[in-house]
Design a protein around this motif. Structure first.
Motif, PDB file in Angstrom:
ATOM      1  N   LEU A  41       0.822  -1.216   0.000  1.00  0.00           N
ATOM      2  CA  LEU A  41       0.000   0.000   0.000  1.00  0.00           C
ATOM      3  C   LEU A  41       0.852   1.260   0.000  1.00  0.00           C
ATOM      4  N   LEU A  42       1.907   1.275   0.796  1.00  0.00           N
ATOM      5  CA  LEU A  42       2.790   2.446   0.829  1.00  0.00           C
ATOM      6  C   LEU A  42       3.446   2.671  -0.529  1.00  0.00           C
ATOM      7  N   ASN A  43       3.887   1.577  -1.158  1.00  0.00           N
ATOM      8  CA  ASN A  43       4.511   1.685  -2.473  1.00  0.00           C
ATOM      9  C   ASN A  43       3.560   2.309  -3.481  1.00  0.00           C
ATOM     10  N   LEU A  44       2.347   1.795  -3.554  1.00  0.00           N
ATOM     11  CA  LEU A  44       1.373   2.301  -4.517  1.00  0.00           C
ATOM     12  C   LEU A  44       0.977   3.740  -4.215  1.00  0.00           C
ATOM     13  N   LEU A  45       0.826   4.064  -2.936  1.00  0.00           N
ATOM     14  CA  LEU A  45       0.443   5.423  -2.569  1.00  0.00           C
ATOM     15  C   LEU A  45       1.524   6.430  -2.959  1.00  0.00           C
ATOM     16  N   ILE A  46       2.780   6.116  -2.626  1.00  0.00           N
ATOM     17  CA  ILE A  46       3.871   7.036  -2.949  1.00  0.00           C
ATOM     18  C   ILE A  46       4.019   7.192  -4.456  1.00  0.00           C
TER      19      ILE A  46
ATOM     20  N   LEU B 195      14.222  -2.425  -1.001  1.00  0.00           N
ATOM     21  CA  LEU B 195      13.699  -3.084   0.195  1.00  0.00           C
ATOM     22  C   LEU B 195      14.322  -4.452   0.422  1.00  0.00           C
ATOM     23  N   TYR B 196      14.669  -5.147  -0.646  1.00  0.00           N
ATOM     24  CA  TYR B 196      15.348  -6.430  -0.461  1.00  0.00           C
ATOM     25  C   TYR B 196      16.678  -6.214   0.265  1.00  0.00           C
ATOM     26  N   ARG B 197      17.413  -5.182  -0.182  1.00  0.00           N
ATOM     27  CA  ARG B 197      18.711  -4.934   0.441  1.00  0.00           C
ATOM     28  C   ARG B 197      18.534  -4.364   1.845  1.00  0.00           C
ATOM     29  N   TYR B 198      17.516  -3.546   2.060  1.00  0.00           N
ATOM     30  CA  TYR B 198      17.222  -2.980   3.378  1.00  0.00           C
ATOM     31  C   TYR B 198      16.860  -4.095   4.353  1.00  0.00           C
ATOM     32  N   ARG B 199      16.032  -5.003   3.906  1.00  0.00           N
ATOM     33  CA  ARG B 199      15.621  -6.122   4.748  1.00  0.00           C
ATOM     34  C   ARG B 199      16.822  -7.012   5.090  1.00  0.00           C
ATOM     35  N   GLU B 200      17.707  -7.167   4.122  1.00  0.00           N
ATOM     36  CA  GLU B 200      18.919  -7.958   4.364  1.00  0.00           C
ATOM     37  C   GLU B 200      19.786  -7.325   5.446  1.00  0.00           C
ATOM     38  N   ARG B 201      19.912  -5.999   5.436  1.00  0.00           N
ATOM     39  CA  ARG B 201      20.719  -5.310   6.444  1.00  0.00           C
ATOM     40  C   ARG B 201      20.045  -5.359   7.825  1.00  0.00           C
ATOM     41  N   LEU B 202      18.717  -5.239   7.847  1.00  0.00           N
ATOM     42  CA  LEU B 202      18.000  -5.373   9.124  1.00  0.00           C
ATOM     43  C   LEU B 202      18.201  -6.762   9.698  1.00  0.00           C
ATOM     44  N   ARG B 203      18.207  -7.743   8.833  1.00  0.00           N
ATOM     45  CA  ARG B 203      18.377  -9.123   9.277  1.00  0.00           C
ATOM     46  C   ARG B 203      19.759  -9.331   9.899  1.00  0.00           C
ATOM     47  N   LEU B 204      20.739  -8.542   9.459  1.00  0.00           N
ATOM     48  CA  LEU B 204      22.090  -8.658   9.991  1.00  0.00           C
ATOM     49  C   LEU B 204      22.242  -7.997  11.353  1.00  0.00           C
TER      50      LEU B 204
ATOM     51  N   THR C 226      15.248   8.967  -2.503  1.00  0.00           N
ATOM     52  CA  THR C 226      15.075   9.998  -1.464  1.00  0.00           C
ATOM     53  C   THR C 226      13.817   9.749  -0.628  1.00  0.00           C
ATOM     54  N   LEU C 227      12.665   9.976  -1.221  1.00  0.00           N
ATOM     55  CA  LEU C 227      11.410   9.897  -0.480  1.00  0.00           C
ATOM     56  C   LEU C 227      11.144   8.495   0.054  1.00  0.00           C
ATOM     57  N   ILE C 228      11.259   7.502  -0.793  1.00  0.00           N
ATOM     58  CA  ILE C 228      10.932   6.133  -0.372  1.00  0.00           C
ATOM     59  C   ILE C 228      11.886   5.637   0.719  1.00  0.00           C
ATOM     60  N   PRO C 229      13.211   5.838   0.601  1.00  0.00           N
ATOM     61  CA  PRO C 229      14.088   5.440   1.715  1.00  0.00           C
ATOM     62  C   PRO C 229      13.758   6.167   3.017  1.00  0.00           C
ATOM     63  N   ALA C 230      13.388   7.444   2.923  1.00  0.00           N
ATOM     64  CA  ALA C 230      13.048   8.200   4.131  1.00  0.00           C
ATOM     65  C   ALA C 230      11.825   7.603   4.825  1.00  0.00           C
ATOM     66  N   VAL C 231      10.802   7.264   4.032  1.00  0.00           N
ATOM     67  CA  VAL C 231       9.574   6.702   4.608  1.00  0.00           C
ATOM     68  C   VAL C 231       9.846   5.362   5.271  1.00  0.00           C
ATOM     69  N   PHE C 232      10.558   4.471   4.585  1.00  0.00           N
ATOM     70  CA  PHE C 232      10.769   3.131   5.127  1.00  0.00           C
ATOM     71  C   PHE C 232      11.807   3.114   6.243  1.00  0.00           C
ATOM     72  N   SER C 233      12.743   4.076   6.246  1.00  0.00           N
ATOM     73  CA  SER C 233      13.681   4.124   7.366  1.00  0.00           C
ATOM     74  C   SER C 233      12.989   4.593   8.640  1.00  0.00           C
ATOM     75  N   LEU C 234      11.948   5.399   8.505  1.00  0.00           N
ATOM     76  CA  LEU C 234      11.164   5.812   9.671  1.00  0.00           C
ATOM     77  C   LEU C 234      10.375   4.635  10.242  1.00  0.00           C
ATOM     78  N   LEU C 235       9.897   3.770   9.343  1.00  0.00           N
ATOM     79  CA  LEU C 235       9.079   2.641   9.794  1.00  0.00           C
ATOM     80  C   LEU C 235       9.922   1.482  10.302  1.00  0.00           C
ATOM     81  N   GLY C 236      11.106   1.300   9.717  1.00  0.00           N
ATOM     82  CA  GLY C 236      11.952   0.187  10.142  1.00  0.00           C
ATOM     83  C   GLY C 236      11.293  -1.153   9.873  1.00  0.00           C
TER      84      GLY C 236
END
Length: 584
Positions: free
Chosen positions: A80-85, A132-141, A202-212
């Motif tokens: 939903l966030l992806n489609l909205l943005i 997001l795949y790479r972000y999720r991979e880093r969170l997993r680490l 820019t925008l998408i990384p900012a949104v998802f970094s806030l949500l974690g």
């Protein structure tokens, strides 16, 4: 009996659409109780009939992206966030494009309005998936949400940016076209891609970094290293047998590409959806009138002393030509005359276009009264010129786009061999895609040819998107080589880690274009680009490019050196998720 309605507004205007509905309703009412039947066809009627299909295409595309994102990430919030943005950013991009076109005095045709939403949602979603795949991979680490996003952008951001640049310059090459529609389409799509990659970095990384990690709620499966799947097994195969895999991939491309030799262009762009009133009316019309009734060839005479009698005599001489079915009408005003000719063949068929150049135009000039100037107009004459322009475009734009993509690859990889075989791979993917379209539409469906714009549009998308995915794959291979892995180990790890996001992005983008297959005018484009994207994903990015890189190793990046890279220390904070792996 045939009558013609001329509107004061352009097709696509809401008033014209409403007028078509009223005309159909009121005409049917007036004929009630009589043995007469009526029907409306032509450009305005077709546009009215495809309105619902266009809405269905847009809705279907969004629904498919939504479902696929939920399946891939197991989270409705990501989807939903992806489609909205993308919808918000895309709306702004479309507004800028529309305002620019209006200021420039041009009109956005169906190819632009039909492809823009697909590019915005499809390409935009691709960049979100890669990130997001790479972000999720880093969170997993075990990294905290902000550190993870910084690390993800550092690793994949440059590849995404270069990929988008390759796509944009490829579309930008359409500016070299002599065909006005392409000159508008290319910059519009290039601008849309650049806007989406800017939002993606820019925008998408900012949104998802806030949500974690909350962005992936309610799924908890992402916290654990995924089990070895198809990508991992493919990586093992490519690392073990790179030569055999490369030969198999080339064989697939060659088998499909052989069908491209039978490609024939078609200039009949007024496609009508089956079962509609416009299509049914056209079938009835063709049974009682010459094929060129709805699209007459108009010959204009200009000069002193023209009379109705001399214009009629001139028309009779032209009526003797084999391509002319009958004379539609003659009008003269003293110093100008107009002769309407109804062609015996489909006005946009290869036969009619050839006859226009070889027979009708020469005869029209030769038979003209002394002292007069002749102009031959109408759709057949227009498309005879367009055919000549497009044939030149193919020899100019395809090499220019390839050169621009090659330069982008050189700047990114700083090597000589890798850009050469990456570019060769996408060219092979384009030829194979064109061959697949020939097999389906000219073979199975039985059409006389493919839409004349198809080769250029498919090349732009397949070459650019194919390069997009190849860049992401080879960038991950280079990263593993810098980490000290051997060439085969680097390919194995890269396919295991980068294979899933490339596959996910490819399937989503292919599904986006696949929605166009129900469109009356863009069905061929939708099918061909969808097939091309799947070939680019699974044959090029998963097989051919990794196999060739496994064979060449660090030599693929020569003269640049791919030495061991010292990894920076990893930061772990109190936000580390429970169950995360603590080893890198």
């Amino acid at each position: 009996m045939l009558a013609q309605v001329t509107f004061t507004e352009k097709v696509g205007n809401t008033e014209v659409s409403s007028a078509v509905t009223r005309l159909r309703t009121e005409t049917a009412e007036r004929l009630t109780g009589t043995p007469l039947r009526s029907g409306y066809t032509g450009e305005a009627a077709v546009a009215k009939d495809v309105e619902r299909l266009d809405i269905l295409v847009s809705v279907g595309m969004v629904v498919m992206i939504l479902v696929l994102l939920i399946v891939i990430f197991r989270s409705p919030w990501v989807a939903l966030l992806n489609l909205l943005i993308i919808a918000l950013v895309g709306q702004g991009a479309v507004a800028v494009i529309a305002i620019t076109a209006k200021l420039a005095g041009t009109t956005l045709d169906g190819s632009v309005t039909g492809l823009l939403p697909v590019v915005l949602f499809g390409v935009g979603t691709d960049y979100v998936v890669f990130l997001l795949y790479r972000y999720r991979e880093r969170l997993r680490l075990g990294e905290d949400r902000r550190t993870a996003m910084v690390a993800a952008l550092a690793r994949v951001g440059s590849a995404i940016g270069v990929s988008a640049l390759a796509v944009a310059v490829s579309f930008g090459a359409l500016l070299l076209s002599g065909f006005g529609s392409f000159q508008i389409l290319g910059p519009a799509l290039a601008f849309a891609v650049l806007v989406m990659v800017l939002a993606g970095l820019t925008l998408i990384p900012a949104v998802f970094s806030l949500l974690g990690h909350r962005a992936f709620w309610p799924s908890k499966a992402w916290r654990q290293e995924p089990e070895a799947g198809l990508a991992a097994r493919t990586g093992n195969l490519v690392a073990r047998r790179p030569a055999a895999v490369a030969l198999a991939a080339v064989a697939i491309l060659a088998a499909l590409g052989a069908a491209a030799l039978a490609h024939k262009p078609s200039y009949d762009i007024e496609a009508m959806p089956a079962g509609t009133e416009s299509a049914h009316t056209m079938q009835r019309l063709e049974s009682g009138f010459p094929a060129g009734t709805l699209s007459p060839t108009t010959v204009y005479l200009s000069g002193p002393g023209l009379t109705e009698q001399s214009a009629t005599a001139y028309a009779e001489r032209l009526a003797a030509l084999s391509i002319v079915g009958e004379v539609g009408g003659v009008r003269a005003t003293g110093d100008a005359a107009q002769v309407d000719l109804l062609l015996a063949a489909d006005p946009l068929s290869e036969k009619a276009l050839d006859a226009m150049v070889d027979e009708l135009r020469p005869a029209a000039h030769a038979a003209a009264p002394p002292g007069t100037t002749v102009y031959v107009g109408g759709e057949t004459s227009i498309f005879a010129d367009i055919r000549e322009v497009v044939e030149v475009d193919l020899t100019v734009i395809l090499p220019a786009a390839g050169l621009l993509i090659g330069l982008v690859l050189l700047l990114m990889l700083r090597g000589l061999l890798a850009p050469v075989y990456l570019l060769g791979a996408v060219v092979g993917g384009f030829v194979a895609t064109l061959g697949a379209a020939v097999l389906v539409f000219q073979g199975a469906v039985g059409r006389p040819g493919l839409t004349f714009t198809l080769p250029l549009i498919v090349y732009m998308f397949v070459a650019s998107i194919g390069t997009d995915y190849n860049i992401l794959m080879i960038a991950r291979i280079r990263e593993e080589l810098r980490g000290g892995a051997s060439r085969r180990e680097a390919v194995r790890v890269a396919l295991r880690q980068a294979g899933p996001p490339v596959a996910a992005a490819g399937v989503i983008l292919a599904a986006s274009f696949g929605a166009l297959t129900i469109s009356a005018t863009l069905a061929e484009v939708g099918f061909a680009v969808a097939v091309g994207i799947l070939l680019s994903t699974f044959v090029l990015s998963w097989l051919l490019v990794p196999a060739l890189t496994a064979l060449l190793g660090r030599a693929a990046f020569w003269p640049a050196r791919v030495g061991r890279e010292v990894a920076p220390p990893r930061v772990v904070s109190s936000e580390t998720p429970v169950g995360a792996r603590m080893t890198q």
